[in-house]
Design a protein around this motif. Structure first.
Motif, short mmCIF file in Angstrom:
data_model
loop_
_atom_site.label_atom_id
_atom_site.label_comp_id
_atom_site.label_asym_id
_atom_site.label_seq_id
_atom_site.Cartn_x
_atom_site.Cartn_y
_atom_site.Cartn_z
N ARG B 48 -14.96 74.04 76.77
CA ARG B 48 -15.55 74.70 78.10
C ARG B 48 -14.96 73.90 79.43
N MET B 49 -14.93 72.56 79.34
CA MET B 49 -14.63 71.94 80.62
C MET B 49 -13.07 72.37 80.90
N GLN B 50 -12.31 72.41 79.88
CA GLN B 50 -11.10 72.59 79.82
C GLN B 50 -10.90 74.08 80.26
N LEU B 51 -11.66 75.13 80.00
CA LEU B 51 -11.61 76.37 80.42
C LEU B 51 -11.88 76.60 81.87
N ALA B 52 -12.90 75.66 82.34
CA ALA B 52 -13.25 75.96 83.64
C ALA B 52 -12.33 75.12 84.54
N PHE B 53 -11.81 74.14 84.24
CA PHE B 53 -10.89 73.34 85.07
C PHE B 53 -9.59 73.09 84.30
N PRO B 54 -8.92 74.15 84.10
CA PRO B 54 -7.79 73.95 83.18
C PRO B 54 -6.73 73.22 83.91
N GLY B 55 -6.25 72.35 82.96
CA GLY B 55 -5.25 71.46 83.60
C GLY B 55 -5.58 69.96 83.89
N ILE B 63 -6.49 64.66 79.12
CA ILE B 63 -6.16 65.95 79.15
C ILE B 63 -6.20 66.74 77.81
N VAL B 64 -6.53 68.14 77.93
CA VAL B 64 -6.51 68.80 76.86
C VAL B 64 -5.40 69.46 76.46
N THR B 65 -4.61 69.20 75.64
CA THR B 65 -3.24 69.66 75.47
C THR B 65 -3.38 70.95 74.61
N PRO B 66 -2.41 72.12 74.49
CA PRO B 66 -2.82 73.32 73.74
C PRO B 66 -3.19 72.92 72.29
N GLY B 67 -2.19 71.96 71.49
CA GLY B 67 -2.57 71.50 70.47
C GLY B 67 -4.00 71.15 70.07
N LEU B 471 -12.92 86.23 87.24
CA LEU B 471 -13.12 85.99 85.79
C LEU B 471 -13.08 84.18 85.65
N GLN B 472 -12.43 83.66 86.54
CA GLN B 472 -12.21 82.34 86.51
C GLN B 472 -13.77 81.67 86.88
N HIS B 473 -14.23 82.11 87.91
CA HIS B 473 -15.72 81.94 88.11
C HIS B 473 -16.72 82.20 87.22
N LEU B 474 -16.40 83.06 86.46
CA LEU B 474 -17.42 83.35 85.18
C LEU B 474 -17.23 82.27 84.30
N ARG B 475 -15.98 81.83 84.01
CA ARG B 475 -15.84 80.84 82.94
C ARG B 475 -16.65 79.57 83.64
N MET B 476 -16.36 79.54 84.79
CA MET B 476 -16.98 78.00 85.12
C MET B 476 -18.45 78.15 85.32
#
Lengths: 191, 558, 245, 224
Positions: B48-55, B63-67, B471-476
């Motif tokens: 969820r942190m990755q989705l809210a703050f990608p990269g 760092i959350v890599t795709p894998g 949508l990004q705000h909703l994810r956050m």
């Protein structure tokens, strides 16, 4: 072992718990084998070329194995009859005979597998062979497990202990037998 | 052949790790499940942190890599269902409650019971170990569709994929062993006088869940062996190039996977039935009807599996049949929920923590239920399939099931389990701190799902429609909800462990309940009952006219 | 209702949106009724001194009908939902409207690629146009797509078209769509397909017939294309920045 | 009758809970400070995790996955190729199966600075040499290599000014695959790929697949 809990000795349904749980274990095994067999049959219908592969299984050895397994089931019944009359020594004798049947079955199965592997048919040689080895292998594992339990139960029965277990392992052995009755025509005869 | 033999003092290992006592085994399942739940919660935090703050680097992970993202979501799903919901709901509550509630001293086969836990523990160890192997834990989703899962060249976690399968298969075996034991115990070892309709609902539900599990998991066990061979021995069961069929796995998986939802649902609604009746001081509204609707649910749920595969390439005509059966399953479930609501009518409701959980369960589960209609209707599923709408929908069922009912059950039976009361104020703080943020997480996800957010996507930057700021705000916002919810779990953990030592001592029957487990001291001694009880009536005789007490325990002659 | 969240750009987007609205209205109504009943009963029958519990078994006719009647109404609603749902499904997945163009779609780890007829209008000839990540179609034209996968299971999804279909290796699955609004829309992969799943983006560009003809000439003649500006493909610009924008 | 359930315990748990929450929120706030950029070297190492599933932790690649040996590859070249992948100049040809697997991974790097950081880390990896895997005649290849040495240098060390990468020490199967791609126009067809468009005619001078294997075999003998 420690004492048996009351819960184990109660029998509200009138069926002894040991027999009841054996039936439920068999029921769950039926679902496992049933799923696998149904999958095999569905695939077999979609792949006429599997018939040709099935020609390479040895029907005679398969039939011999069917005979061996059926005979061992008979001795399992005799063991149950002996246990019913509280003759533990006799029951143990028949149980060991049943285990011997299982051994012969596995030896013949081993000969078959060796022949087939020598002819170049291994687990990864195509759909039919994959199913063939998985089905017979899974069944063989059940035979092996059944033999071990047979010997353990026989050791107890020889001392006239836990005679109710003779019936349970007998039921299980019949189940393993019946699975083979399904496997034999599907893998050896239906071509 | 008799029990009540005073047992010799056992060593710590004998008592806590090698015990055949159903209560100890229940605790083993409970604590293993809780530990796995912590891992699952941590994984949820990571993605969820990755989705809210990608990269950005996620604190506590990096760092959350795709894998890694795939691994994290796969493990979150697998752990939460197979290693949290299943052990806690079925095994922990089943082991603890069944012998106590049917009035006997232990499970019918205590050693099989111990073996079942040991296999389960092994499966959990294998799963956790898979995080450490080369390539990391499996990252092909908890559904593990081949050919992705069948080849290391595709999923890039070759060892993790095999270990995942081994762990899942072991877990299945553990629950098969536990399940047959539950079934036989409930069938054969009930106290004298306890008829079928005197069995407390939660026992019924756990037994039905075990039967359901048993009837659905077999083909998948065989399928798992086949997939394992595809991975390691180069067979081609699921490889179309070699005569296999990738859809076969999907059928086997969902033939198990859909009943599995009900396998965890049933114990949960059983727990809620106990809570509603005790705290509303009411007889369960239509005991038999609830039982029949449950049977109907069990049967229909075997006929709906392909609604997970509407657009998976199955014959489109088949989708019509499964659409009908899927909406059909809503019929008994609706009836059941209505009966639960009706149970409150005419009651005298005490809102202690367990009751709050129970009412919240019903309220939230209904949202999960009705949103399922959007997905069961094949027309809308074309659009909603594999979007966040699905995620929000099944979390609205699974969270009430695996979180709400478990907390309700734990707070209710805690005095019986540990002999002390939980703190009610902290319990309520924890309740509101869980129930409100839960909605904050998943209501936004319904919207992002309806806006087209696809699942298992670690970053939406490449999708113009999905990277709209709103949508990004909703994810956050959803992530914010999760953080708050996770923080409030600390309150529970504190309450749980603090009360073990400092909670008020609980008497035998602190909630004035009817069922048999409350007739023995808290916690129950080894062997449970000093004198094995006889049952005279059903479990829900509250407020019977003409009695002074508003409850009427099952074992009191009159 | 879905239009509020995402544009609809194909002919069947509306029927799915309407179905969504219908379901939302019906289940929303029942959800609200049930939630109100739950909370009202919880409030009304909260504990009060001197008010005893009523002994109700649930077998009483006059009480049971409070459950039975709503329950029957729910079944009616189920049917009301089911019929249009099946009709929508039938129209999208089970009927084949007259096809004007055919395009072949390939899924692979991790890109969508497309094969379209060149100027001769026939598929599988030398002038076929093969593109990666970009599909150019003409507005108000019915397309038949033939979906294939080169490796694992993918799912070809164009949310704005309300289109979704899994691609299976070893099989060709076909379907249709008819875009009715000019613009650029996302193509997603909605079935997990490995570590690049989230990056398997594509776009479908719906053009007017004139624009499409111009593109066709450019695409089938690379020499001509080189002199023009490079095609707009997904850029490698900072993806964090894109989200923040 | 259940009124006495809420008991005030000896230690006020309410105060404890308050503190726990406060500390946790504070901790979260502090950890939020780490959301900012870390130093490039650490970040490059961490982002390299993206590459590990195919290129392996030591960067030595995996022939099964078609992932080349990139350990010790020069930073400028890695960066340039990553940018090409990100801009859709590489990995967007219909037949470039491996390129299509690489392009999304390049796109997953959040910023251009991150691309630099990863490229820097790749160069810092100690080079790995693999034994040759293809049959080929290095002596026949030596003559063919004359064309290559103009840009890539007599010992295959490469030349940054000419945009020519080091090819000595690169796995033979990968070099062969790329030469075939150049020949078929799978690589170097994009009008924006200037280096590759220089390379393509050179690759076309190799008459057949034997020539490809021979020159690759010769490159395998070079020690840059």
């Amino acid at each position: 072992m420690s004492t048996r809990p009351i819960s184990n000795t109660r029998s509200v349904t009138g069926i002894p718990s040991a027999r009841l749980i054996t039936w439920w274990v068999i029921a769950s095994e039926i679902v496992i084998f049933g799923g696998l067999l149904a999958t095999y049959v569905m695939h077999n219908l979609g792949h006429p070329e599997w018939r040709a592969a099935a020609m390479h299984t040895n029907t005679w050895l398969g039939a011999l194995n069917t005979f061996v397994l059926l005979t061992s089931s008979l001795s399992a019944v005799l063991a149950f009859k002996a246990a019913d009359t509280l003759d533990g020594a006799k029951a143990a004798k028949f149980l060991r005979l049943t285990a011997l049947g299982g051994t012969i079955f596995l030896v013949i199965k081993g000969i078959e597998w060796t022949r087939e592997i020598h002819e170049g048919f291994v687990l990864s040689s195509g759909g039919f062979w994959s199913f063939y080895y998985v089905l017979t292998g899974l069944h063989g594992l059940h035979v092996l497990a059944g033999m071990i339990i047979l010997l353990v139960v026989a050791a107890d029965a020889a001392k006239n202990r836990e005679l109710q277990r003779v019936e349970c392992i007998g039921l299980y052995w019949h189940f393993v037998d019946i699975v083979w009755i399904f496997l034999f025509p599907l893998l050896y005869i239906a071509r | 052949m008799s029990t009540q033999v005073p047992h010799a003092e056992q060593g710590i290992f004998q008592k806590y790790f090698w015990s055949t006592d159903h209560k100890i085994i229940a605790m083993q399942y409970l604590f293993t499940g809780m530990a796995m739940g912590l891992i699952g919660g941590y994984l949820a935090y990571v993605f969820r942190m990755q989705l809210a703050f990608p990269g950005h680097s996620v604190p506590g992970f990096g760092i959350v890599t795709p894998g890694e993202y795939n691994t994290v979501v796969t493990m979150h799903g697998s752990i939460m269902i197979f290693w949290v919901a299943m052990p806690v709901l079925i095994a922990a509550f089943g082991n603890f409650l069944i012998p106590l509630m049917i009035g006997c001293d232990d499970m019918a086969f205590p050693r099989i019971n111990r073996l079942s836990y040991q296999i389960f523990l092994l499966s959990a160890v294998v799963l956790v170990a898979s995080f450490l192997v080369k390539g990391g834990a499996f990252g092909g989703a908890w559904t593990s569709y081949p050919p992705l899962s069948a080849s290391g060249a595709y999923n890039l976690t070759p060892l993790g994929a095999s270990l995942w399968l081994v762990a899942v298969a072991l877990e299945f075996v553990a629950f098969l062993l536990g399940g047959v034991n539950f079934i036989v115990t409930a069938m054969n070892s009930r106290a004298p006088g306890m008829t079928m309709y005197d069995i407390p609902m939660v026992v019924w539900m756990i037994v039905l869940a075990s039967i359901m599990f048993m009837a659905s998991v077999g083909p998948l066990i065989a399928g798992a062996v086949m997939l394992l061979f595809d991975q390691t021995l180069k067979t081609g069961f699921y490889d179309p190039a070699r005569g296999g069929d990738p859809l076969l796995w999907q059928h086997l998986f969902w033939f198990f996977g859909h009943p599995e939802v009900y396998v965890v649902l049933l114990p949960a609604i059983g727990i809620v039935a106990e809570l509603l009746t005790v705290f509303a001081r009411k007889k369960l509204f239509g005991y038999k009807t609830i039982l029949y609707t449950t049977w109907a649910t069990v049967i229909i749920s075997f006929l709906v599996w392909a609604h997970h595969q509407f657009v998976a390439g199955i014959d489109p005509r088949m989708a019509n049949i499964f659409s009908v059966t899927t909406l059909l399953v809503s019929v008994p479930i609706t009836e059941m929920v209505f009966l639960y609501i009706a149970t409150l009518y005419g009651g005298s409701i005490r809102f202690h923590t367990p009751m709050l959980w129970a009412v919240a369960f019903v309220a939230e589960f209904m949202i999960g239920g009705v949103t399922g209609i959007f997905l069961g209707a094949s027309g809308t599923d074309i659009y909603l399939h594999d979007t966040y709408f699905v995620i929000a929908h099944f979390h609205y069922t699974f969270v009430p099931i695996a979180i709400f009912s478990v907390f309700g059950g734990l707070t209710y039976w805690y005095p019986k389990m540990f002999g002390r009361m939980l703190n009610d104020t902290l319990g309520k703080v924890h309740f509101w701190g869980t129930a409100i943020p839960f909605n904050l997480i998943f209501i936004p996800l319904f919207i992002t799902g309806a806006a087209g957010d696809q699942r298992r996507t670690y970053n939406y930057a490449l999708f113009a429609e999905q990277s709209r700021p709103v949508l990004q705000h909703l994810r956050m916002f959803a992530t914010f909800g999760l953080l708050v919810m996770l923080l409030f779990q600390l309150v529970f953990l504190f309450n749980f462990f603090w009360s073990l030592r400092h909670g008020r001592r609980a008497e035998a029957n602190p909630w004035m309940a009817n069922t048999l487990e409350w007739t023995v001291p808290s916690p129950p001694p080894h062997g449970n009952f000093a004198k094995l009880p006889t049952v005279y009536r059903g479990p829900y005789e509250y407020g019977v006219p003409g009695r002074i007490d508003d409850y009427w325990p099952q074992d009191v002659p009159n | 209702m879905l239009e509020r969240y995402l544009t609809g750009a194909s002919t069947y987007a509306h029927s799915i949106d309407h179905l969504f609205l219908l379901i939302a209205a019906l289940v929303g109504f029942w959800l609200i009724v049930a939630e109100i009943a739950l909370f009202w009963l919880s409030f009304k029958f909260r504990r009060k001194q001197g008010r005893p519990t009523q002994y109700v078994t649930g077998e009483e006719k006059h009480l049971a009908r409070w459950v039975t009647i709503p329950h029957l109404l729910v079944i009616v609603c189920d049917i009301v939902i089911l019929v249009p749902a099946l009709i929508v499904w039938f129209n999208i997945k089970q009927t084949n409207p007259p096809i004007e163009q055919t395009v072949r779609v390939f899924g692979q780890q991790w890109a969508w690629s497309f094969q379209q007829p060149g100027p001769d209008g026939i598929l599988d000839t030398a002038d076929d146009i093969r593109t990666v990540g970009e599909l150019h179609v003409t507005v108000n034209t019915t397309y038949r797509f033939e979906l294939r996968s080169r490796d694992v299971v993918h799912s070809f999804a164009v949310p704005s078209f309300r289109l979704k279909q899994d691609a299976l290796p070893g099989r060709t699955i076909s379907g249709w769509f008819r875009p009715n609004r000019v613009g650029t829309y996302d193509i997603q992969c909605t079935q997990i397909c490995g570590i690049g799943h989230a990056l398997m983006a594509g776009r479908v560009i719906v053009e007017t017939p004139q624009e499409h003809a111009a593109w066709l000439i450019r695409a089938s003649n690379p020499a001509l294309a080189e002199r023009e500006s490079p095609p707009a493909s997904a850029t490698g610009a900072s993806i964090v920045a894109e989200v923040r924008r | 009758m259940l009124a006495n359930l809420t008991v005030v315990p000896k230690v006020a748990p309410r105060r404890f809970a308050l503190w726990t929450l406060l500390i946790s929120f504070g901790g979260l706030g502090l950890s939020g400070c780490r959301l900012g950029p870390t130093d490039a070297a650490t970040r490059g190492k961490e982002l390299f995790e993206t590459c590990v599933p195919c290129h392996q932790p030591d960067g030595s690649g995996s022939p099964v996955l078609g992932a080349p040996n990139i350990a010790g590859m020069k930073e400028w070249y890695v960066e340039k190729q990553l940018e090409k992948f990100r801009d859709g100049i590489r990995g967007t040809h219909f037949s470039d199966v491996e390129g299509m697997r690489m392009r999304p991974m390049a796109l997953s790097l959040p910023t251009d600075e991150d691309v630099k950081a990863v490229a820097h880390y790749v160069e810092s990896l100690p080079p790995v040499r693999h034994a040759s895997s293809l049959p080929g005649d290095p002596r026949a290849g030596a003559a063919l290599y004359a064309t290559c040495s103009a840009c890539h240098g007599p010992n295959g060390a490469g030349n940054q000014d000419l945009g020519a990468p080091r090819i000595g020490g690169i796995d033979d199967w990968y070099l062969a695959t790329q030469l075939r791609k150049f020949k078929r126009g799978v690589r170097g067809a994009d009008s924006r790929d200037f280096d590759a468009r220089l390379m393509r005619p050179m690759a076309l001078t190799l008459a057949d697949d034997d020539a490809v294997r021979n020159v690759v075999a010769y490159i395998g003998t070079l020690r840059p």
